[in-house]
Each structure stands twice: as structure tokens, then as C-alpha cells.
Design a protein around this motif. Structure first.
Motif, PDB file in Angstrom:
ATOM      1  N   SER A 178      -1.399  -5.866  -2.724  1.00  0.00           N
ATOM      2  CA  SER A 178      -1.781  -5.808  -1.316  1.00  0.00           C
ATOM      3  C   SER A 178      -3.105  -6.509  -1.074  1.00  0.00           C
ATOM      4  N   VAL A 229       0.848  -1.204   0.000  1.00  0.00           N
ATOM      5  CA  VAL A 229       0.000   0.000   0.000  1.00  0.00           C
ATOM      6  C   VAL A 229       0.874   1.241   0.000  1.00  0.00           C
ATOM      7  N   GLU A 277       1.007   4.170  -2.828  1.00  0.00           N
ATOM      8  CA  GLU A 277       0.823   5.602  -2.610  1.00  0.00           C
ATOM      9  C   GLU A 277       1.940   6.406  -3.259  1.00  0.00           C
ATOM     10  N   GLY A 309      -6.935   3.508  -2.179  1.00  0.00           N
ATOM     11  CA  GLY A 309      -5.852   3.888  -3.088  1.00  0.00           C
ATOM     12  C   GLY A 309      -6.092   3.390  -4.492  1.00  0.00           C
ATOM     13  N   ASP A 338      -7.834  -4.788   2.657  1.00  0.00           N
ATOM     14  CA  ASP A 338      -7.463  -3.574   3.374  1.00  0.00           C
ATOM     15  C   ASP A 338      -8.205  -2.376   2.775  1.00  0.00           C
ATOM     16  N   ARG A 398      -7.702   0.685   3.121  1.00  0.00           N
ATOM     17  CA  ARG A 398      -6.749   1.703   2.655  1.00  0.00           C
ATOM     18  C   ARG A 398      -6.272   1.373   1.240  1.00  0.00           C
ATOM     19  N   ALA A 399      -6.023   0.088   0.987  1.00  0.00           N
ATOM     20  CA  ALA A 399      -5.625  -0.334  -0.354  1.00  0.00           C
ATOM     21  C   ALA A 399      -6.778  -0.151  -1.343  1.00  0.00           C
ATOM     22  N   TYR A 420      -1.351  -1.828  -5.333  1.00  0.00           N
ATOM     23  CA  TYR A 420      -2.583  -1.932  -4.539  1.00  0.00           C
ATOM     24  C   TYR A 420      -3.222  -3.315  -4.706  1.00  0.00           C
TER      25      TYR A 420
END
Length: 256
Positions: free
Chosen positions: A112, A90, A94, A124, A118, A120-121, A109
Motif C-alpha cells: 500500500s 491496507v 488488517e 498498521g 497513507d 493508516r497503512a 502494508y
């Protein structure tokens, strides 16, 4: 919004359990991405160089400081020791995204997400797809991201943009409301909410949002006139009088 409370909690735990590395990492996380957090993580890394979460925290600090080479080195250090540490992918995603490498970002991403679900992934990935012009795919990923972790302002803003472009007023209201909760001093979102409430005929709610917007932005004749009319229709004499006085002051300023 509970970072200060958590910091006190972890400070107490760290004093009682000086050998607990994870508690010290949690403590550093409460001030991420500050100088203080970097210093704490650096000190932990000196004693526990193989601990992946320390390098992840340092990578995030370096990313926030726009020190991308240093951030990349931290994430790669993790993956050399543990190729399945999904959060490091991740972080690399970014970095690739901010550098404009959209294909590289998407690949990281997805790498991941192949290891761990996730939010957050997901966020993104959605932002990357949006930058690549793949709006439909992006929207699906962004929605999954906020479902898993609602407190992602950048993801919510992207959904707000997509809803605005599609004329999806319920979607605009949902995203704008959530962004305003997370970032209450954002004038742009306050104005969006105020206009939506006004268009829906929700006079009291619209007046409240316009007042909030006026506390954050320079007034305009349009908003002051609209607010005065709202107060008139709401039979709020005090609010109407106050707004008319503000309009008078505004109109007396030079170049009006």
C-alpha cells in the motif's frame, strides 16, 4: 467527533444530488461500521458494482463484524479491477494482522505504501512490527502514522506502551493525553495521566485527573488518600472534605 454534523450535511447533499455516488458513500461512512452503513453501501453496490469505495466500506464493515472471508472478498474484488487501489491492501493487511499472519500483513502494508503515503497503512505496519518484536522499527512507523493522522487510538496506545517500557515520561504524557482526548472515558489512561501529574508536582492538574478517574472506576483507599492530601495542600477545603467523606464511605463497606 463530527459524524452527526457530517451526516446531516451529506443527507442534504444526497437529496439535492441524487446521482452523486460519492456523496452517498460519504453518508454511509458517517455510520461505519453499523448495519445502517452496510445497507447503504449494499444498495449503492447494486447500482454501481464497479465503484471501489463501496467495496472498501463493505470490507471494513465485515472486518469489524469479524466476517473475514467476506471482507477479503470485497478487498480482492477491488484489486481485480484496480491493482493500484492502495486502501484495499491496507484492508488485507488488517485482516492478516488480526489472523496472526505478520509477514503477510507487513507485505500488504508495504504494498500500500509503495503506491500511496497513507497514515493508516503506516499505523498498521507499525503495529505489525511491534507484534513481531521489532520495537525500534515499529516506533518509527507509529510516529510517522500519528504525524500524518493524529486520531488513531490504537497507534497512540502502542506508542504509550513503548514509552512506558522505555521510561520515557514525556512520551508517556504526550501519548496518554492524546488517547484521553479521543477516548475520555478510558479509566486506565486517566489513571496514567493522574499519576504523571502527581509525580511532576502538578497538584491541581493531578487532582482534576484523579477526580475524572474516580468517576470512571471504583475508588481505592490509595487514590482517595492522595486526593485528600492534594486538596489539603491546595487549600481546597470543600474538595478535601468531600474526598474524606468518600473515603469514610469506602472504608465502611464490607470486607474493607
Amino acid at each position: 467527533g463530527a459524524a452527526d454534523e457530517r451526516r446531516l450535511k451529506y443527507q442534504d447533499q444526497a437529496r439535492n444530488r441524487p446521482g452523486d455516488v460519492l456523496v452517498r458513500v460519504y453518508l454511509a461512512w458517517t455510520t461505519l461500521p453499523s448495519d445502517d452503513s452496510w445497507n447503504q453501501l449494499k444498495a449503492i453496490a447494486a447500482i454501481n458494482p464497479d465503484y471501489p469505495w463501496v467495496h472498501l466500506g463493505m470490507g471494513r464493515v465485515y472486518t469489524a463484524w469479524k466476517m473475514r472471508d467476506q471482507a477479503r472478498a470485497e478487498y480482492e474484488t477491488i484489486l481485480k479491477r484496480d491493482p493500484k487501489f492502495s486502501a484495499a491492501f491496507v484492508g488485507l493487511g488488517e485482516l492478516a494482522r488480526v489472523e496472526g499472519d505478520l509477514k503477510g500483513a507487513e507485505a500488504r502494508y508495504r504494498a500500500s505504501l509503495a503506491l500511496f503515503e497513507d497514515p493508516r497503512a503506516r499505523g498498521g505496519l507499525g503495529l505489525t512490527l511491534l507484534q513481531a518484536g521489532k520495537s525500534a522499527e515499529a516506533k518509527a512507523e507509529l510516529q510517522k502514522a500519528v504525524k500524518g493522522w493524529p486520531d488513531q487510538p490504537e497507534v497512540l496506545r502502542a506508542l504509550l506502551t513503548l514509552a512506558t517500557e522505555g521510561g520515557d515520561k514525556p512520551g508517556i504524557l504526550t501519548a496518554a493525553t492524546r488517547v484521553a482526548e479521543l477516548q475520555p472515558k478510558d479509566p486506565e489512561v486517566r489513571r496514567i495521566l493522574a499519576d504523571l501529574r502527581f509525580e511532576a508536582g502538578e497538584k491541581a492538574e493531578a487532582a482534576t485527573e484523579y477526580e475524572r478517574w474516580l468517576r470512571l472506576s471504583a475508588p481505592t483507599a490509595e487514590v482517595l488518600a492522595r486526593l485528600a492530601k492534594l486538596y489539603l495542600e491546595l487549600k481546597d477545603v470543600e474538595g478535601e472534605e468531600r474526598t474524606l467523606q468518600e473515603m469514610w464511605k469506602f472504608l465502611q463497606e464490607p470486607n474493607r
